[in-house]
Design a protein around this motif. Structure first.
Motif, PDB file in Angstrom:
ATOM      1  N   GLU A 252      -9.351   4.682   1.282  1.00  0.00           N
ATOM      2  CA  GLU A 252      -9.475   3.357   0.659  1.00  0.00           C
ATOM      3  C   GLU A 252      -9.210   2.272   1.697  1.00  0.00           C
ATOM      4  N   THR A 253     -10.226   1.945   2.469  1.00  0.00           N
ATOM      5  CA  THR A 253     -10.065   1.050   3.622  1.00  0.00           C
ATOM      6  C   THR A 253     -11.011  -0.148   3.529  1.00  0.00           C
ATOM      7  N   ALA A 254     -11.269  -0.598   2.287  1.00  0.00           N
ATOM      8  CA  ALA A 254     -12.184  -1.736   2.090  1.00  0.00           C
ATOM      9  C   ALA A 254     -11.571  -3.021   2.657  1.00  0.00           C
ATOM     10  N   PRO A 255     -12.410  -4.024   2.928  1.00  0.00           N
ATOM     11  CA  PRO A 255     -11.883  -5.306   3.411  1.00  0.00           C
ATOM     12  C   PRO A 255     -10.920  -5.926   2.402  1.00  0.00           C
ATOM     13  N   PRO A 256     -10.015  -6.780   2.883  1.00  0.00           N
ATOM     14  CA  PRO A 256      -9.048  -7.454   2.011  1.00  0.00           C
ATOM     15  C   PRO A 256      -9.750  -8.426   1.057  1.00  0.00           C
TER      16      PRO A 256
ATOM     17  N   ALA B 233      -5.122 -11.486  -8.892  1.00  0.00           N
ATOM     18  CA  ALA B 233      -4.906 -10.535  -9.987  1.00  0.00           C
ATOM     19  C   ALA B 233      -5.484  -9.168  -9.645  1.00  0.00           C
ATOM     20  N   LEU B 234      -6.657  -9.141  -9.023  1.00  0.00           N
ATOM     21  CA  LEU B 234      -7.298  -7.875  -8.657  1.00  0.00           C
ATOM     22  C   LEU B 234      -6.448  -7.097  -7.654  1.00  0.00           C
ATOM     23  N   THR B 235      -5.815  -7.823  -6.728  1.00  0.00           N
ATOM     24  CA  THR B 235      -4.982  -7.156  -5.733  1.00  0.00           C
ATOM     25  C   THR B 235      -3.721  -6.587  -6.359  1.00  0.00           C
ATOM     26  N   TRP B 236      -3.300  -7.206  -7.476  1.00  0.00           N
ATOM     27  CA  TRP B 236      -2.129  -6.666  -8.171  1.00  0.00           C
ATOM     28  C   TRP B 236      -2.504  -5.438  -9.003  1.00  0.00           C
ATOM     29  N   LEU B 237      -3.713  -5.452  -9.573  1.00  0.00           N
ATOM     30  CA  LEU B 237      -4.143  -4.337 -10.423  1.00  0.00           C
ATOM     31  C   LEU B 237      -4.386  -3.064  -9.624  1.00  0.00           C
ATOM     32  N   SER B 238      -4.809  -3.218  -8.410  1.00  0.00           N
ATOM     33  CA  SER B 238      -5.095  -2.045  -7.591  1.00  0.00           C
ATOM     34  C   SER B 238      -4.733  -2.383  -6.155  1.00  0.00           C
ATOM     35  N   GLU B 239      -4.197  -1.434  -5.430  1.00  0.00           N
ATOM     36  CA  GLU B 239      -3.766  -1.704  -4.050  1.00  0.00           C
ATOM     37  C   GLU B 239      -4.926  -2.244  -3.207  1.00  0.00           C
ATOM     38  N   PRO B 240      -4.636  -3.124  -2.245  1.00  0.00           N
ATOM     39  CA  PRO B 240      -5.683  -3.610  -1.344  1.00  0.00           C
ATOM     40  C   PRO B 240      -6.387  -2.429  -0.678  1.00  0.00           C
TER      41      PRO B 240
ATOM     42  N   ILE C 254      -2.036   1.026   4.767  1.00  0.00           N
ATOM     43  CA  ILE C 254      -3.066   0.126   4.236  1.00  0.00           C
ATOM     44  C   ILE C 254      -3.111  -1.138   5.091  1.00  0.00           C
ATOM     45  N   ARG C 255      -1.939  -1.648   5.423  1.00  0.00           N
ATOM     46  CA  ARG C 255      -1.808  -2.845   6.246  1.00  0.00           C
ATOM     47  C   ARG C 255      -2.401  -2.632   7.659  1.00  0.00           C
ATOM     48  N   ASN C 256      -2.223  -1.415   8.212  1.00  0.00           N
ATOM     49  CA  ASN C 256      -2.642  -1.185   9.601  1.00  0.00           C
ATOM     50  C   ASN C 256      -4.127  -1.444   9.832  1.00  0.00           C
TER      51      ASN C 256
ATOM     52  N   VAL D  48     -12.285  -9.399   9.691  1.00  0.00           N
ATOM     53  CA  VAL D  48     -11.840  -8.299   8.818  1.00  0.00           C
ATOM     54  C   VAL D  48     -12.990  -7.749   7.971  1.00  0.00           C
ATOM     55  N   GLY D  49     -14.085  -8.504   7.871  1.00  0.00           N
ATOM     56  CA  GLY D  49     -15.261  -8.013   7.156  1.00  0.00           C
ATOM     57  C   GLY D  49     -15.830  -6.747   7.770  1.00  0.00           C
ATOM     58  N   ASP D  50     -15.540  -6.528   9.076  1.00  0.00           N
ATOM     59  CA  ASP D  50     -16.011  -5.300   9.726  1.00  0.00           C
ATOM     60  C   ASP D  50     -15.419  -4.052   9.102  1.00  0.00           C
ATOM     61  N   LEU D  51     -14.374  -4.212   8.295  1.00  0.00           N
ATOM     62  CA  LEU D  51     -13.800  -3.047   7.621  1.00  0.00           C
ATOM     63  C   LEU D  51     -14.809  -2.396   6.689  1.00  0.00           C
ATOM     64  N   ARG D  52     -15.853  -3.133   6.309  1.00  0.00           N
ATOM     65  CA  ARG D  52     -16.863  -2.500   5.455  1.00  0.00           C
ATOM     66  C   ARG D  52     -17.538  -1.337   6.189  1.00  0.00           C
ATOM     67  N   LEU D  53     -17.439  -1.321   7.524  1.00  0.00           N
ATOM     68  CA  LEU D  53     -18.035  -0.242   8.321  1.00  0.00           C
ATOM     69  C   LEU D  53     -17.080   0.921   8.530  1.00  0.00           C
ATOM     70  N   LEU D  54     -15.812   0.712   8.148  1.00  0.00           N
ATOM     71  CA  LEU D  54     -14.797   1.698   8.512  1.00  0.00           C
ATOM     72  C   LEU D  54     -14.920   2.971   7.698  1.00  0.00           C
ATOM     73  N   ALA D  55     -15.100   4.076   8.399  1.00  0.00           N
ATOM     74  CA  ALA D  55     -15.052   5.388   7.757  1.00  0.00           C
ATOM     75  C   ALA D  55     -14.299   6.296   8.702  1.00  0.00           C
ATOM     76  N   LEU D  56     -13.099   6.705   8.308  1.00  0.00           N
ATOM     77  CA  LEU D  56     -12.296   7.566   9.167  1.00  0.00           C
ATOM     78  C   LEU D  56     -12.783   8.993   9.019  1.00  0.00           C
ATOM     79  N   SER D  57     -13.008   9.647  10.160  1.00  0.00           N
ATOM     80  CA  SER D  57     -13.527  11.014  10.078  1.00  0.00           C
ATOM     81  C   SER D  57     -12.443  11.931   9.514  1.00  0.00           C
TER      82      SER D  57
END
Lengths: 399, 399
Positions: free
Chosen positions: B112-116, B13-20, B234-236, B94-103
């Motif tokens: 908006e690049t949080a983990p799935p 439901a959360l993924t439907w309410l707001s994009e991943p 978002i998928r990439n 995919v948890g490593d996405l918590r570290l992702l910050a694009l310059s």
């Protein structure tokens, strides 16, 4: 005190007694001057056994000063001249070779990389002036159509921007770079591994004649000297050091051209590499250089070459960009709304708001903007995407 | 205390309410768990205005839990399943996405690049196991014959060495990489930007069917979800983070595939780029990446890819070498003597000594060695080069 002519003769004789690049000879000249250095070698007092043996072997076939005088006569007859560090046209940049130390050098040609003692020059331009704004373009002899195309383009583009194109006069990439520069009406220099009177290879004779007329033929070896194999590598250090930077266009896994880039890196010159298809054996050496040396820079054309060698502030390469599209500048909400507008039917603001996850009043504001930009059309209170002709190519699924 | 099934439903439901990828939602789930996070959003208490507005707009078209239950039913009917971090097969990488910050991230998709929160999966393999040894191969949809050839080869070679090939299922490079893996009888995973029941593009339907049979179709969006444009980006981030490394084969100046590499670099995965002809518009993005990011690594084939992603000590790429030749191992003096031996006439040791600058007794020793190696022949006390058939190709003027 020796005269200029005595010193010039001694330098020519020294280059005959031992191949250019020999450190022990260069150091003797630095310490004693060329005349005393020559006297010392001729009397069998070379500082090391190897040099002493080489000098003795060479002297068995002639007196060094007599051979040198003959070479100078021969040069004068064919319109060539000798240039030494005492001449105004000496290209001082080659002095940086005193810093050159190739890592892991095992072969003599990789160890004996001292600065030149003399240059033999054929052509009208002062050597230093012509080399001041110069880039070398080097690569495989067995070049592909791709490599030849790229090298010709680089030669043309550099010459057009008034840079001298330096190369080695070989078949393939070298010849293409020279030809590109000549076609642009520019100046090109061939640095040879043999006498300037008999440039090698013979098959490029017409090219060498054009170069001699409008640019320069340059060599460390006297007229008549043969293009023996180690001489190509000895010569390559000059191509690397005499120019503001070197570009490699195609090279197989073992190629003399990659050695030129090693030497450019060793004297801290910009070392540039044009990539190619990974399916081409003629790009293997290029890609290996890029993988092995972080300082080697991938370049794809003249602007990027000039960015490496150009004066700061001038000659900067423009960033590569795709074509701009109307929706490039949309804010996130407008982009989100645009995404959910259907192409072939109409949708009302409420439905669009639910689909886009954007409030209805915001959707209405964004729809008005999108309509102004020609991206959506309104009919009977509903919205659809503008017909494809109004949109940039490839539509909405572009990633 | 909520049940596993309640938490699973809440995540859907959360993924439907707001994009991943929405950070505020992901942080709520981390803090409160999915059930409480969903309750909070549904009651209009989202932590920021933007999310609150998005949730309200989406809720106008349905109740989140009802929509989620329907999606789960639909998935079950078509043989798909939901995987959450509570499941054994969750790909923890995919948890490593918590570290992702694009310059310099300006766009929402770059911010908006949080983990799935969930994955929808179609296929038999456990997701984590299949992704453990995986490499992504991505690139242009409008690929050239060159790019298609290279991507197919990479897919084939990686699969042959039992690596899973991950891509996005698009036309061009993606499809070629998937096909290469399938042709090798290997495993391949398509990570989609839409529901796993209607993989996009339709033109690849037969390919998707083969992938679903032998590999996996994976998506963050529920069955029925449309491939809206921002979803590809978002998928990439998943393609970049779920694999051990990413390879880019062909990309134009503005390409989603280069964005995948940016994300791989941002989560410190090996980011690899295959170069191409500088004359090809489809390699412009690849070359720009190599120029812009020192951490992006040029690769030319499977061994070099495995060197980047492989376990230390295994999968090391062999150094690229040209063919060996008999004179590769000659010492300097032997090489110097060989250089002056004539091809078409005979020369005596004395003449050779003078020409080579090597003592006569050394010359004699080296000539004997060269004769043993089949490089020179002796006749009537003189020496000549062995006929070309005995020598490696291209003879003595090779630089």
């Amino acid at each position: 005190m020796s005269t200029v002519e005595e010193r010039r003769l001694a330098r020519v004789a020294l280059t005959w007694l031992s191949e250019p690049g020999t450190w022990s000879v260069w150091r003797l000249v630095e310490r004693l001057g060329p005349v005393a250095a020559l006297d010392l070698l001729v009397t069998g007092e070379a500082p090391d056994d190897r040099l002493r043996a080489a000098v003795a072997a060479r002297m068995a076939s002639g007196d060094p000063r007599a051979v040198a005088a003959e070479a100078l006569d021969r040069a004068e007859r064919l319109g060539a001249r000798v240039v030494t560090p005492e001449d105004e046209e000496w290209p001082v940049r080659v002095g940086d070779l005193r810093l050159l130390a190739l890592s892991g050098a095992q072969r003599r040609v990789d160890q004996e990389t001292a600065p030149p003692l003399v240059f033999w020059v054929r052509g009208q331009w002062p050597l230093a002036e012509i080399l001041d704004r110069s880039v070398s373009v080097v690569g495989a002899r067995a070049a592909t159509g791709y490599g030849t195309h790229v090298a010709t383009g680089l030669g043309y583009g550099l010459a057009e921007r008034e840079w001298t194109v330096v190369s080695g006069g070989a078949f393939g990439i070298d010849a293409a770079a020279h030809r590109g520069a000549l076609n642009a009406g520019g100046v090109t220099v061939a640095v040879l591994a043999c006498g300037v009177d008999r440039p090698y290879p013979m098959g490029n004779t017409a090219l060498f004649d054009r170069i001699a007329e409008t640019g320069l033929l340059v060599s460390e070896w006297p007229p008549g000297a043969e293009p023996l194999r180690p001489r190509f590598l000895i010569r390559n250090r000059v191509i690397a050091a005499a120019t503001a930077g070197s570009v490699l266009v195609e090279a197989s896994a073992r190629s003399g051209a990659t050695q030129t880039l090693h030497r450019a890196l060793a004297v801290r010159r910009p070392a540039m590499v044009v990539p190619g298809p990974v399916t081409s054996a003629m790009s293997v050496g290029a890609h290996e250089l890029l993988r092995e040396f972080p300082a080697a820079r991938l370049v794809t054309g003249v602007p990027q070459v000039l960015e490496e060698v150009g004066r700061i502030g001038a000659d900067l390469a423009p960033a590569v960009r795709g074509p701009e599209r109307p929706h490039d500048h949309l804010d996130d909400e407008a982009a989100a709304v645009l995404e959910v507008v259907p192409r072939r039917r109409l949708a009302g603001p409420d439905a669009l708001a639910a689909r886009a996850g954007v409030e209805v009043r915001v959707v209405l504001r964004k729809l008005s903007l999108l309509e102004q930009l020609g991206l959506v059309v309104r009919r009977d209170g509903g919205y659809a995407l503008a017909p494809p002709a109004k949109l940039a190519a490839r539509g909405r699924h572009e990633t």
